[in-house]
Design an enzyme around this catalytic site. Structure first.
Site, PDB file in Angstrom:
ATOM      1  N   GLU A   1       0.854  -1.191   0.000  1.00  0.00           N
ATOM      2  CA  GLU A   1       0.000   0.000   0.000  1.00  0.00           C
ATOM      3  C   GLU A   1       0.885   1.234   0.000  1.00  0.00           C
ATOM      4  O   GLU A   1       1.572   1.511   0.987  1.00  0.00           O
ATOM      5  CB  GLU A   1      -0.930   0.019   1.232  1.00  0.00           C
ATOM      6  CG  GLU A   1      -1.787   1.281   1.300  1.00  0.00           C
ATOM      7  CD  GLU A   1      -2.531   1.444   2.616  1.00  0.00           C
ATOM      8  OE1 GLU A   1      -2.809   0.422   3.293  1.00  0.00           O
ATOM      9  OE2 GLU A   1      -2.826   2.600   2.980  1.00  0.00           O
TER      10      GLU A   1
ATOM     11  N   ARG B   1       0.644  10.385  -0.153  1.00  0.00           N
ATOM     12  CA  ARG B   1       0.978  11.485   0.777  1.00  0.00           C
ATOM     13  C   ARG B   1       2.265  12.172   0.403  1.00  0.00           C
ATOM     14  O   ARG B   1       2.749  13.017   1.153  1.00  0.00           O
ATOM     15  CB  ARG B   1       1.116  10.952   2.203  1.00  0.00           C
ATOM     16  CG  ARG B   1      -0.136  10.353   2.756  1.00  0.00           C
ATOM     17  CD  ARG B   1       0.069   9.880   4.177  1.00  0.00           C
ATOM     18  NE  ARG B   1      -0.896   8.837   4.488  1.00  0.00           N
ATOM     19  CZ  ARG B   1      -0.840   8.060   5.558  1.00  0.00           C
ATOM     20  NH1 ARG B   1       0.132   8.210   6.438  1.00  0.00           N
ATOM     21  NH2 ARG B   1      -1.747   7.135   5.748  1.00  0.00           N
TER      22      ARG B   1
ATOM     23  N   LYS C   1     -11.279  -1.524   6.290  1.00  0.00           N
ATOM     24  CA  LYS C   1     -10.087  -1.239   7.096  1.00  0.00           C
ATOM     25  C   LYS C   1     -10.577  -0.722   8.446  1.00  0.00           C
ATOM     26  O   LYS C   1     -11.513   0.089   8.481  1.00  0.00           O
ATOM     27  CB  LYS C   1      -9.255  -0.192   6.350  1.00  0.00           C
ATOM     28  CG  LYS C   1      -8.223   0.552   7.165  1.00  0.00           C
ATOM     29  CD  LYS C   1      -7.333   1.358   6.237  1.00  0.00           C
ATOM     30  CE  LYS C   1      -6.623   2.472   6.979  1.00  0.00           C
ATOM     31  NZ  LYS C   1      -5.346   2.843   6.339  1.00  0.00           N
TER      32      LYS C   1
HETATM   33  C1  3PG Z   1      -1.379   4.936   8.031  1.00  0.00           C
HETATM   34  O1  3PG Z   1      -2.277   5.149   7.238  1.00  0.00           O
HETATM   35  O2  3PG Z   1      -0.520   5.773   8.352  1.00  0.00           O
HETATM   36  C2  3PG Z   1      -1.359   3.573   8.592  1.00  0.00           C
HETATM   37  O3  3PG Z   1      -2.415   3.397   9.420  1.00  0.00           O
HETATM   38  C3  3PG Z   1      -0.071   3.198   9.193  1.00  0.00           C
HETATM   39  O4  3PG Z   1      -0.100   3.274  10.554  1.00  0.00           O
HETATM   40  P1  3PG Z   1       1.216   2.878  11.346  1.00  0.00           P
HETATM   41  O5  3PG Z   1       2.301   3.834  10.883  1.00  0.00           O
HETATM   42  O6  3PG Z   1       0.850   3.077  12.788  1.00  0.00           O
HETATM   43  O7  3PG Z   1       1.559   1.458  11.011  1.00  0.00           O
END
Ligand code: 3PG
Length: 211
Positions: free
Chosen positions: A45, A49, A132
């Protein structure tokens, strides 16, 4: 058509962990994807961003065995761009009705985010059975998903947010958890140092959670 659950089933059951990747350097995108796939995590994924996220996705999609999805999808434009970049699935932190409706016009499945029974039920009423759970730890963690299982037995979840090697197994032991997502397998210091062997080792450790 509503969410393509069959495609999501086949993607999300392939590995116990979906790495959540925030990456902007197109030149190292392939090496990063290769390390994760070689470690046993084919589903990637890539969050939308960073300025180059779509280019990173396009590079990662060239890696044999990689199934690349976009994350942080928030509107129709980012969903269309995800398809154009070569994504096979999309992930969103939320599940606004407009996003779910617009996703029905897109040829790859969306995994929308929910944080409560009402949100899960709203998405379910629109034909979404894979969701999710976000932000998982902050919203109460595995006990919350365990409590969802009895009243919402047809819904399957990929919890994300605050998950690590230490707590992933607890989530994965739940009957309604298909996989977990997390950024712990892609630590910024290892990426910055070009330590792809180290990332492969982290991926292998995560992939072994399936056992
Ligand atoms: C996100 O979208 O940033 C994810 O949920 C990742 O979360 P994490 O960095 O706590 O694994």
């Amino acid at each position: 058509m509503a969410q393509d659950a069959a495609t999501l089933t086949s993607i999300l059951t392939a590995a116990p962990v979906v790495p959540v990747i925030i990456h902007d350097d197109v030149s190292t995108a392939r090496a990063l994807a290769e390390a994760l796939v070689a470690g046993g995590l084919p589903n990637l994924e890539v969050t939308l961003r960073t300025p180059n996220a779509l280019k990173v996705i396009a590079e990662m999609a060239k890696v044999e065995g990689a199934v690349v999805g976009s994350g942080t999808v928030r509107d129709l434009d980012t969903m269309k761009a995800s398809v154009d970049a070569g994504c096979r699935f999309m992930v969103s932190p939320g599940a606004p009705v407009k996003l779910l409706e617009d996703a029905e016009t897109i040829g790859i499945p969306l995994l929308p985010g929910i944080a409560s029974p009402t949100e899960a039920m709203a998405a379910s009423l629109m034909g979404y059975s894979y969701l999710k759970f976000f932000p998982a730890e902050a919203m109460g963690g595995a006990p919350v998903l365990k409590a969802f299982a009895s009243p919402l037995p047809d819904l399957k979840f990929c919890p994300t947010g605050g998950i690590s090697l230490a707590n992933a197994k607890t989530y994965l032991s739940l009957p309604n958890v298909v996989c977990v997502g997390g950024s712990w397998v892609v630590p910024g210091d290892k990426v910055a140092a070009g330590d792809f062997d180290g990332i492969k080792a982290l991926a292998a450790e995560a992939a072994a959670l399936a056992g």
